[in-house]
Scaffold this motif. Structure first.
Motif, short mmCIF file in Angstrom:
data_model
loop_
_atom_site.label_atom_id
_atom_site.label_comp_id
_atom_site.label_asym_id
_atom_site.label_seq_id
_atom_site.Cartn_x
_atom_site.Cartn_y
_atom_site.Cartn_z
N ALA A 46 1.22 49.64 -10.01
CA ALA A 46 2.41 50.51 -9.94
C ALA A 46 3.46 49.99 -8.97
CB ALA A 46 1.98 51.92 -9.55
N GLU A 47 3.02 49.50 -7.80
CA GLU A 47 3.99 49.09 -6.79
C GLU A 47 4.76 47.83 -7.17
OE1 GLU A 47 2.14 48.81 -3.01
OE2 GLU A 47 1.85 50.97 -2.80
N ARG A 48 4.27 47.11 -8.16
CA ARG A 48 5.03 45.92 -8.60
C ARG A 48 5.46 46.04 -10.07
NH1 ARG A 48 1.60 41.77 -10.97
NH2 ARG A 48 -0.61 42.31 -10.90
N THR A 49 5.55 47.29 -10.54
CA THR A 49 5.96 47.52 -11.93
C THR A 49 7.46 47.74 -12.04
OG1 THR A 49 3.86 48.47 -12.68
CG2 THR A 49 5.84 49.19 -13.83
N ILE A 50 8.05 47.16 -13.10
CA ILE A 50 9.43 47.44 -13.47
C ILE A 50 9.43 47.96 -14.90
CG2 ILE A 50 11.75 46.52 -13.87
CD1 ILE A 50 11.15 44.35 -11.80
N CYS A 51 9.87 49.20 -15.09
CA CYS A 51 10.03 49.77 -16.43
C CYS A 51 11.48 49.59 -16.85
CB CYS A 51 9.66 51.26 -16.42
SG CYS A 51 10.10 52.14 -17.94
N VAL A 52 11.69 48.94 -18.01
CA VAL A 52 13.04 48.79 -18.54
C VAL A 52 13.19 49.81 -19.66
CG1 VAL A 52 14.76 47.26 -19.53
CG2 VAL A 52 13.03 46.34 -17.97
N CYS A 53 14.00 50.81 -19.43
CA CYS A 53 14.11 51.95 -20.34
C CYS A 53 15.35 51.80 -21.21
CB CYS A 53 14.19 53.22 -19.49
SG CYS A 53 13.85 54.73 -20.39
N GLY A 54 15.18 52.03 -22.51
CA GLY A 54 16.31 52.00 -23.43
C GLY A 54 17.05 53.33 -23.44
N ILE A 55 17.75 53.59 -24.56
CA ILE A 55 18.52 54.83 -24.68
C ILE A 55 17.87 55.72 -25.73
CG2 ILE A 55 20.73 55.84 -25.28
CD1 ILE A 55 20.88 54.29 -22.73
N GLY A 56 17.55 56.95 -25.35
CA GLY A 56 16.94 57.90 -26.25
C GLY A 56 16.49 59.12 -25.49
N CYS A 57 15.70 59.98 -26.14
CA CYS A 57 15.23 61.19 -25.47
C CYS A 57 14.43 60.86 -24.22
CB CYS A 57 14.37 62.00 -26.43
SG CYS A 57 15.26 62.62 -27.88
N TYR A 58 13.71 59.72 -24.24
CA TYR A 58 12.84 59.34 -23.13
C TYR A 58 13.63 58.92 -21.88
CZ TYR A 58 14.16 55.18 -25.58
OH TYR A 58 14.91 54.23 -26.23
N ASP A 90 6.07 37.70 -10.79
CA ASP A 90 4.90 38.39 -10.25
C ASP A 90 4.94 39.89 -10.55
OD1 ASP A 90 7.15 38.63 -8.56
OD2 ASP A 90 5.86 39.27 -6.91
N ARG A 91 6.04 40.40 -11.08
CA ARG A 91 6.15 41.82 -11.40
C ARG A 91 5.51 42.12 -12.75
NH1 ARG A 91 9.86 44.22 -7.90
NH2 ARG A 91 9.99 42.85 -6.09
N PHE A 92 5.01 43.35 -12.86
CA PHE A 92 4.51 43.83 -14.14
C PHE A 92 5.67 44.53 -14.85
CE2 PHE A 92 2.66 46.99 -16.94
CZ PHE A 92 1.74 46.21 -17.64
N VAL A 93 6.10 44.00 -15.98
CA VAL A 93 7.32 44.49 -16.65
C VAL A 93 6.97 45.02 -18.03
CG1 VAL A 93 9.61 43.86 -17.50
CG2 VAL A 93 8.74 42.80 -15.40
N PHE A 94 7.43 46.24 -18.31
CA PHE A 94 7.28 46.76 -19.68
C PHE A 94 8.56 47.48 -20.08
CE2 PHE A 94 6.09 50.54 -17.33
CZ PHE A 94 6.47 51.61 -18.13
N THR A 95 8.84 47.46 -21.39
CA THR A 95 10.00 48.18 -21.91
C THR A 95 9.54 49.46 -22.59
OG1 THR A 95 9.88 46.98 -24.02
CG2 THR A 95 11.32 46.06 -22.32
#
Length: 250
Positions: A46-58, A90-95
């Motif tokens: 969690a401390e090295r996570t980057i969430c890349v969020c798109g456009i929508g209800c979420y 080194d970051r954990f990245v998810f979209t």
């Protein structure tokens, strides 16, 4: 008669800052978020996570989750994630994207990211409609599906084209490593989805390449059904076109 022992089977994920959000009752996206947050905590990233969020209800989520978030323009989350992961490997990245955002507006972004074998994880929340902007058809709306723009006949192939099975398409791209599809409509499906999301995250953590998970989610408001009817709606209308399975693995 003795009182049976009660066992607590769930609690608010530690990474969820608030249970208040603006999504409709019966929406499946909060369930998907819960599974993702549980996995991030279990994996200790969690401390090295980057969430890349798109456009929508979420987009209701970035303010209530305890991880770093980048907000991308329509369809552009995979390109933003590419930049983040390349600069900070080194970051954990998810979209996190919906079907309108990813498949209707940003198809080339996700396809090219998969083709390049970018080392992040892409998550698609597929409910077959543009939920945030009123429930019109997306590229994943299934044949016969009634939406705001196909209210009279439902989606008709001759007039609207066929739904794009994006997970199947990405599985054929050489640069992709792991591709799977889950859903949020039953306890068994949720458990399956947590399993495949965990495997997709493991692929990234071990540097094996691009991983992709499609999650079928409920949208009672724009499906014009009661929330209690949405699990059956997914079984009747979605899983035939989008079967739950692993499409590609290392």
């Amino acid at each position: 008669m003795s009182t049976p022992e009660l066992k607590k089977v769930s609690a608010k994920p530690d990474l969820l800052l608030s249970t208040h959000h603006s999504l409709c009752p019966g929406c499946g996206e909060p369930l998907a978020l819960r599974v993702i947050l549980e996995l991030l905590a279990e994996l200790g990233v969690a401390e090295r996570t980057i969430c890349v969020c798109g456009i929508g209800c979420y987009t209701a989520f970035p303010g209530i989750i305890d991880v770093d978030v980048l907000q991308a323009l329509h369809g552009r989350a995979p390109s933003v994630a590419t930049g983040a992961k390349r600069v900070l490997p080194d970051r954990f990245v998810f979209t996190l994207q919906g079907d309108g955002d990813m498949v209707s507006e940003g198809l080339q972004e996700i396809i090219h990211s998969a083709a390049r074998g970018e080392k992040f994880t892409a998550v698609l929340l597929n409910n077959g409609v543009f939920g945030e902007t009123g429930g019109h058809m997306t590229s994943t709306s299934v044949l016969g599906q009634r939406t705001k723009t196909t209210m009279d006949t439902g989606r008709v192939a001759e007039k609207h084209g066929y739904p794009i099975k994006i997970a199947d398409l990405i599985a054929q791209v050489d640069g992709s490593t792991y591709v799977a599809r889950g859903a949020m409509h039953t306890p068994a499906a949720i458990a399956w989805t947590k399993r495949i999301l965990g495997e997709a995250f493991r692929v990234q953590l071990e540097g094996e390449g691009f991983s992709f998970v499609e999650v079928l989610t409920m949208c009672p408001t724009d499906w014009y059904v009661e929330p209690s009817e949405t699990p059956d709606w997914i079984e009747r209308n979605f899983t035939g076109t989008y079967p739950l399975k692993i499409l590609k693995h290392p």
